[in-house]
Scaffold this motif. Structure first.
Motif, PDB file in Angstrom:
ATOM      1  N   ALA A   1      46.796  39.779  24.440  1.00  0.00           N
ATOM      2  CA  ALA A   1      47.591  38.683  23.604  1.00  0.00           C
ATOM      3  C   ALA A   1      46.481  37.540  23.446  1.00  0.00           C
ATOM      4  O   ALA A   1      46.831  37.035  22.174  1.00  0.00           O
ATOM      5  N   MET A   2      45.673  37.123  24.163  1.00  0.00           N
ATOM      6  CA  MET A   2      44.878  35.912  23.892  1.00  0.00           C
ATOM      7  C   MET A   2      43.811  36.204  22.693  1.00  0.00           C
ATOM      8  O   MET A   2      43.577  35.519  22.012  1.00  0.00           O
ATOM      9  N   SER A   3      43.417  37.628  22.880  1.00  0.00           N
ATOM     10  CA  SER A   3      42.085  37.787  21.994  1.00  0.00           C
ATOM     11  C   SER A   3      42.576  38.164  20.628  1.00  0.00           C
ATOM     12  O   SER A   3      41.656  38.324  19.688  1.00  0.00           O
TER      13      SER A   3
ATOM     14  N   VAL B   1      51.745  28.567  24.694  1.00  0.00           N
ATOM     15  CA  VAL B   1      50.473  27.482  24.921  1.00  0.00           C
ATOM     16  C   VAL B   1      49.667  27.674  23.406  1.00  0.00           C
ATOM     17  O   VAL B   1      49.658  28.861  23.047  1.00  0.00           O
ATOM     18  N   GLU B   2      48.970  26.625  23.164  1.00  0.00           N
ATOM     19  CA  GLU B   2      48.370  26.947  21.981  1.00  0.00           C
ATOM     20  C   GLU B   2      46.969  27.282  22.436  1.00  0.00           C
ATOM     21  O   GLU B   2      46.394  26.963  23.602  1.00  0.00           O
ATOM     22  N   ILE B   3      46.407  28.431  21.707  1.00  0.00           N
ATOM     23  CA  ILE B   3      44.798  28.567  21.833  1.00  0.00           C
ATOM     24  C   ILE B   3      44.187  28.564  20.769  1.00  0.00           C
ATOM     25  O   ILE B   3      44.439  28.247  19.675  1.00  0.00           O
ATOM     26  N   ASP B   4      42.712  28.615  21.062  1.00  0.00           N
ATOM     27  CA  ASP B   4      41.729  28.264  19.908  1.00  0.00           C
ATOM     28  C   ASP B   4      41.467  29.609  19.466  1.00  0.00           C
ATOM     29  O   ASP B   4      40.678  30.581  20.188  1.00  0.00           O
ATOM     30  N   PRO B   5      41.529  29.996  18.057  1.00  0.00           N
ATOM     31  CA  PRO B   5      41.128  31.157  17.572  1.00  0.00           C
ATOM     32  C   PRO B   5      39.616  31.687  17.673  1.00  0.00           C
ATOM     33  O   PRO B   5      39.307  32.648  17.354  1.00  0.00           O
TER      34      PRO B   5
ATOM     35  N   ASP C   1      39.314  26.256  31.393  1.00  0.00           N
ATOM     36  CA  ASP C   1      40.542  25.924  32.212  1.00  0.00           C
ATOM     37  C   ASP C   1      41.174  27.321  32.762  1.00  0.00           C
ATOM     38  O   ASP C   1      41.645  27.124  33.805  1.00  0.00           O
ATOM     39  N   LEU C   2      41.015  28.287  32.023  1.00  0.00           N
ATOM     40  CA  LEU C   2      41.748  29.404  32.372  1.00  0.00           C
ATOM     41  C   LEU C   2      41.141  30.131  33.587  1.00  0.00           C
ATOM     42  O   LEU C   2      41.602  30.660  34.495  1.00  0.00           O
ATOM     43  N   THR C   3      39.652  30.100  33.601  1.00  0.00           N
ATOM     44  CA  THR C   3      38.758  30.691  34.541  1.00  0.00           C
ATOM     45  C   THR C   3      39.148  29.916  35.885  1.00  0.00           C
ATOM     46  O   THR C   3      39.264  30.470  36.799  1.00  0.00           O
ATOM     47  N   VAL C   4      39.014  28.656  35.964  1.00  0.00           N
ATOM     48  CA  VAL C   4      39.352  27.586  37.036  1.00  0.00           C
ATOM     49  C   VAL C   4      40.699  28.118  37.760  1.00  0.00           C
ATOM     50  O   VAL C   4      40.880  28.321  38.834  1.00  0.00           O
TER      51      VAL C   4
ATOM     52  N   TYR D   1      38.391  33.810  26.520  1.00  0.00           N
ATOM     53  CA  TYR D   1      39.792  34.016  26.940  1.00  0.00           C
ATOM     54  C   TYR D   1      39.774  35.546  27.901  1.00  0.00           C
ATOM     55  O   TYR D   1      40.249  35.701  28.879  1.00  0.00           O
ATOM     56  N   ALA D   2      39.335  36.468  26.866  1.00  0.00           N
ATOM     57  CA  ALA D   2      39.383  38.001  27.425  1.00  0.00           C
ATOM     58  C   ALA D   2      38.326  37.930  28.552  1.00  0.00           C
ATOM     59  O   ALA D   2      38.557  38.700  29.494  1.00  0.00           O
ATOM     60  N   ARG D   3      37.243  37.457  28.295  1.00  0.00           N
ATOM     61  CA  ARG D   3      36.175  37.207  29.569  1.00  0.00           C
ATOM     62  C   ARG D   3      36.704  36.651  30.739  1.00  0.00           C
ATOM     63  O   ARG D   3      36.588  37.274  31.787  1.00  0.00           O
ATOM     64  N   ALA D   4      37.423  35.419  30.644  1.00  0.00           N
ATOM     65  CA  ALA D   4      37.992  34.812  31.804  1.00  0.00           C
ATOM     66  C   ALA D   4      39.047  35.693  32.508  1.00  0.00           C
ATOM     67  O   ALA D   4      38.959  35.937  34.096  1.00  0.00           O
ATOM     68  N   VAL D   5      39.830  36.554  31.704  1.00  0.00           N
ATOM     69  CA  VAL D   5      40.815  37.210  32.615  1.00  0.00           C
ATOM     70  C   VAL D   5      40.293  38.720  33.084  1.00  0.00           C
ATOM     71  O   VAL D   5      40.608  39.006  34.136  1.00  0.00           O
ATOM     72  N   SER D   6      39.111  39.194  32.223  1.00  0.00           N
ATOM     73  CA  SER D   6      38.727  40.306  32.732  1.00  0.00           C
ATOM     74  C   SER D   6      37.732  40.048  34.054  1.00  0.00           C
ATOM     75  O   SER D   6      37.807  41.043  34.953  1.00  0.00           O
TER      76      SER D   6
END
Length: 382
Positions: free
Chosen positions: A210-212, A179-183, A352-355, A189-194
């Protein structure tokens, strides 16, 4: 990318500097490198050629010498199984590697596995960053999950696959697709996962890393700077000599000062160290005590093409360090697809990752509260 450029420059520059000293061997190596770079891409697979017991002994000796913490057998097993794949090439598949100039666009990718499927991957194509993390592979191959952990990972993938189309990018990310991520949104991203550790704490850390830091793994401009510096360094002091045949390949020994060898291997060793640290693994490389002391590497040439470079990292550790061969297998072409996807492809957002993670947390809670759920691990649970 710099690591691959370094290996190529190692072969080309060493071959060039020995044309005067050892013309036949130098020409052989230069020709073999030229054949390798006659493709639009270049792939390198790096492994540490040691059994878990041999790796543990090496780590233990280095820890005793440096006063570091005692290694574990789990760490030794992961390092012995670790395979890093690095790829660079022309995203348009038009320009051969040996014909490239600094202004030409380059794409690059890195993937890491531990004897099975890829656990994590990152690629940079024309300024766009893509990542993939295989949660079930991390659980199974990295953390040696028991039956309950593997079953929970299977539930996770099943629930992620049921996410609605409005969350299709997050669905793909959580199911281990590219998937493409926004740099510019790494922190999000890290906050959503943590904050939503439905993945499990250790798996969440791998996913967040990986995301961060994905965009920092590949530096297109750095390869050209590195290759130029390396070429200059290797044009003095390196020597070659034929070393017979092995498994159908002609072997050439390269001898050069330890400081120059460190510069040649530095990007790859840094990449190995960074990727290993993501899983809590200790470094396997230690800077040489005497940069002027000679060390050696072995080049394998198969059917006229440079196919392998092997370097014993124990040479840097000094007396008593033991042996730890770093084997780098080289092939022409891109082992990971580098063709850019359509420009209008959706980018994963932290929202979207958070949801998606909140939805998966709810699904896990419903499953745990199910009164008909059998109190045993494995696929028999509803």
């Amino acid at each position: 990318m710099a690591a691959l450029g370094g290996v190529a420059a190692l072969a080309i520059s060493t071959g060039g500097c020995t044309l005067i000293q050892q013309a036949q061997t130098g020409l052989t190596v230069s020709g073999a490198a030229d054949q390798l770079l006659s493709w639009e891409g270049l792939s390198l697979q790096a492994t540490l050629d040691a059994t878990p017991d041999e790796m543990y002994d090496y780590l233990l000796r280095m820890a005793s010498r440096d006063g570091g913490p005692e290694p574990s057998m789990d760490e030794a097993r992961l390092l012995a199984d670790m395979e890093l794949l690095a790829v660079i090439g022309d995203p348009e598949r038009e320009i051969r590697m040996k014909d490239r100039e600094n202004a030409d666009p380059l794409a690059g990718a890195v993937a890491l596995n531990f004897g099975g499927l890829d656990a994590v991957g990152v690629k940079n194509i024309l300024g766009r960053t893509f990542v993939r993390v295989s949660v079930d592979t991390v659980v199974r191959d990295v953390y040696q999950g028991d039956e309950a952990a593997n079953a929970e990972a299977a539930y996770f993938l099943r629930d992620a696959g049921a996410l609605p189309d409005s969350l299709r990018v997050a669905r793909g990310a959580l199911r281990g697709e590219w998937v493409e991520i926004d740099p510019y949104q790494y922190d999000g991203y890290a906050r959503a996962v943590s904050e939503h550790t439905v993945l499990g704490e250790r798996e969440a850390e791998v996913f967040a890393a990986a995301m961060s830091d994905g965009g920092n793994t590949l530096d297109p401009a750095g390869q050209w700077r590195f290759a130029a510096d390396l070429s200059s360094a290797l044009r003095s002091g390196a020597t070659l000599r034929p070393a017979g045949q092995e498994r159908g390949a002609d072997v050439v020994e390269v001898r050069l000062p330890a400081g120059q060898a460190q510069r040649a291997l530095s990007p790859l060793l840094t990449l190995l160290t960074e990727q290993g640290a993501r899983f809590g693994l200790p470094p396997v490389f230690h800077p040489p005590a005497d940069p002027d002391e000679e060390v050696s590497a072995r080049l394998a040439i198969r059917n006229g093409v440079l196919s392998e470079v092997t370097f014993d990292l124990g040479q840097f550790g000094g007396a008593g360090a033991g042996e730890l061969p770093l084997r780098m297998t080289l092939t022409g072409g891109s082992a990971i697809g580098l063709t850019p996807p359509p420009e209008n492809r959706d980018v994963l957002t932290p929202q979207d990752l958070t949801v998606a993670l909140m939805y998966l947390e709810t699904q896990r809670e419903i499953r745990a509260e199910n009164p008909e759920r059998a109190n045993i691990p494995g696929p028999l649970q509803p």
